[in-house]
Motif scaffolding. Structure first.
Motif, PDB file in Angstrom:
ATOM      1  N   ILE A  67       0.806  -1.197  -0.076  1.00 40.06           N
ATOM      2  CA  ILE A  67      -0.071  -0.114   0.012  1.00 40.06           C
ATOM      3  C   ILE A  67       0.932   1.204  -0.067  1.00 40.06           C
ATOM      4  N   LEU A  68       0.734   2.111  -0.638  1.00 39.36           N
ATOM      5  CA  LEU A  68       1.240   3.372  -0.856  1.00 39.36           C
ATOM      6  C   LEU A  68       0.401   4.576  -0.194  1.00 39.36           C
ATOM      7  N   TYR A  69       1.085   5.093   0.753  1.00 40.85           N
ATOM      8  CA  TYR A  69       0.554   6.415   1.358  1.00 40.85           C
ATOM      9  C   TYR A  69       1.048   7.623   1.215  1.00 40.85           C
ATOM     10  N   GLU A  70       0.537   9.009   1.466  1.00 35.27           N
ATOM     11  CA  GLU A  70       0.943  10.168   1.223  1.00 35.27           C
ATOM     12  C   GLU A  70       2.224  10.174   2.349  1.00 35.27           C
ATOM     13  N   GLY A  71       3.347  10.573   1.731  1.00 38.51           N
ATOM     14  CA  GLY A  71       4.270  10.808   2.499  1.00 38.51           C
ATOM     15  C   GLY A  71       4.570  12.035   3.385  1.00 38.51           C
ATOM     16  N   PRO A  72       5.273  12.317   4.413  1.00 35.62           N
ATOM     17  CA  PRO A  72       5.433  13.464   5.356  1.00 35.62           C
ATOM     18  C   PRO A  72       6.058  14.620   4.538  1.00 35.62           C
ATOM     19  N   GLU A  73       6.676  14.448   3.441  1.00 37.45           N
ATOM     20  CA  GLU A  73       7.259  15.648   2.830  1.00 37.45           C
ATOM     21  C   GLU A  73       6.431  15.407   1.339  1.00 37.45           C
ATOM     22  N   PRO A  74       6.561  16.725   0.648  1.00 36.19           N
ATOM     23  CA  PRO A  74       6.069  16.854  -0.782  1.00 36.19           C
ATOM     24  C   PRO A  74       7.257  16.001  -1.579  1.00 36.19           C
ATOM     25  N   GLY A  75       6.764  15.002  -2.447  1.00 37.57           N
ATOM     26  CA  GLY A  75       7.813  14.197  -3.244  1.00 37.57           C
ATOM     27  C   GLY A  75       7.991  13.102  -2.637  1.00 37.57           C
ATOM     28  N   THR A  76       7.484  12.549  -1.646  1.00 39.82           N
ATOM     29  CA  THR A  76       7.645  11.241  -0.797  1.00 39.82           C
ATOM     30  C   THR A  76       6.447  10.583  -0.598  1.00 39.82           C
TER      31      THR A  76
END
Length: 256
Positions: free
Chosen positions: A14-23
């Motif tokens: 599963i891919l989740y939104e990261g803590p920083e843009p582009g992650t």
């Protein structure tokens, strides 16, 4: 743990939104699938092992200058990765005949190929990921000729590295699958390795016994999948002999 936005869910991750843009945060599930999920089981601890093994391999690839999406392992089941635009192709490198190439071409399994062969498959579960040529790839706009060259060059370098890595611990690299992505940085774009490299995506045989140490144990109902994944991790030096693959791990956060 705060709620995170789910970006994508595949068969094993599963891919989740990261803590920083582009992650992004890549979560490894325990699901074992084969034949485009027609066969499916949950094997407690598989995701933990794949996370550890993939981290180990990607860290080494980064260190020797092969660009990947991997930034760091966050916990037992999650990695912080760079966000990329996935090229809709699977790149398969074959060193020894096994699986579909044996069926398609009538080559006996275990035959060492005259040279490493690179194949492309179109990522489409409904079509069962058909094998495609460079002509198909360029005609349908899945990748440009320079991108194909970059992917093939990366695949060859990864094959050279993995072959030596596994041979050094008594394992034969039969074949493996990688995926690539487009990484956009400022006005630049480059092709890098994405997804994972683990016993889920490699065929690995013990050099002496030819025992299978990969997902074929699940595909072919051989049993012992977790034990063999653990053995791969142990030989790579990333798991103590008596360390269990902790199946519980962090709690999976559900999102709408």
């Amino acid at each position: 743990m705060s709620r995170r936005r789910r970006i994508y869910e595949g068969k094993a991750k599963i891919l989740y939104e990261g803590p920083e843009p582009g992650t992004l945060i890549q979560f490894f599930k325990d699901d074992a699938t084969a034949f485009n999920a027609k066969k499916h089981e949950v094997i407690d601890g598989k995701g933990v092992l794949n996370n550890r093994i993939s981290e180990h391999i990607f860290s080494h690839l980064n260190a020797i200058g092969i660009p990947t999406h991997f930034i760091k392992r966050m916990n037992m089941r999650e990695q912080l990765i760079k966000e990329v635009e996935i090229v809709p192709l699977e790149i398969v490198v074959r060193n020894v005949a096994a699986g579909s190439i044996s069926k398609r071409l009538g080559v006996e399994e275990g035959t060492v190929l005259p040279r490493s062969i690179i194949e492309f498959y179109y990522k489409n579960d409904e079509l069962n990921d058909p094998i495609v040529s460079e002509e198909h790839i360029t005609a349908f706009g899945w990748a440009s000729p320079p991108e194909i060259d970059d992917m093939m060059a990366l695949a060859i370098r990864v094959n050279d590295f993995l072959t030596g890595l596994f041979l050094g611990i008594g394992i034969q690299l039969v074949d493996f699958k990688i995926e690539c992505g487009r990484l956009y940085e400022n006005d630049m774009m480059r092709i890098i390795i994405a997804d994972e490299i683990s016993p889920d995506s490699c065929r690995l045989w013990d050099v002496k016994t030819k025992e299978k140490m990969d997902k074929d144990r699940f595909r072919q109902d051989l049993g012992g999948l977790l034990e063999n994944y653990r053995e791969v991790a142990k030989r790579l030096g990333i798991m103590n002999e008596n360390e269990p693959p902790r199946g519980s791990g962090p709690v999976l956060v559900k999102s709408d």
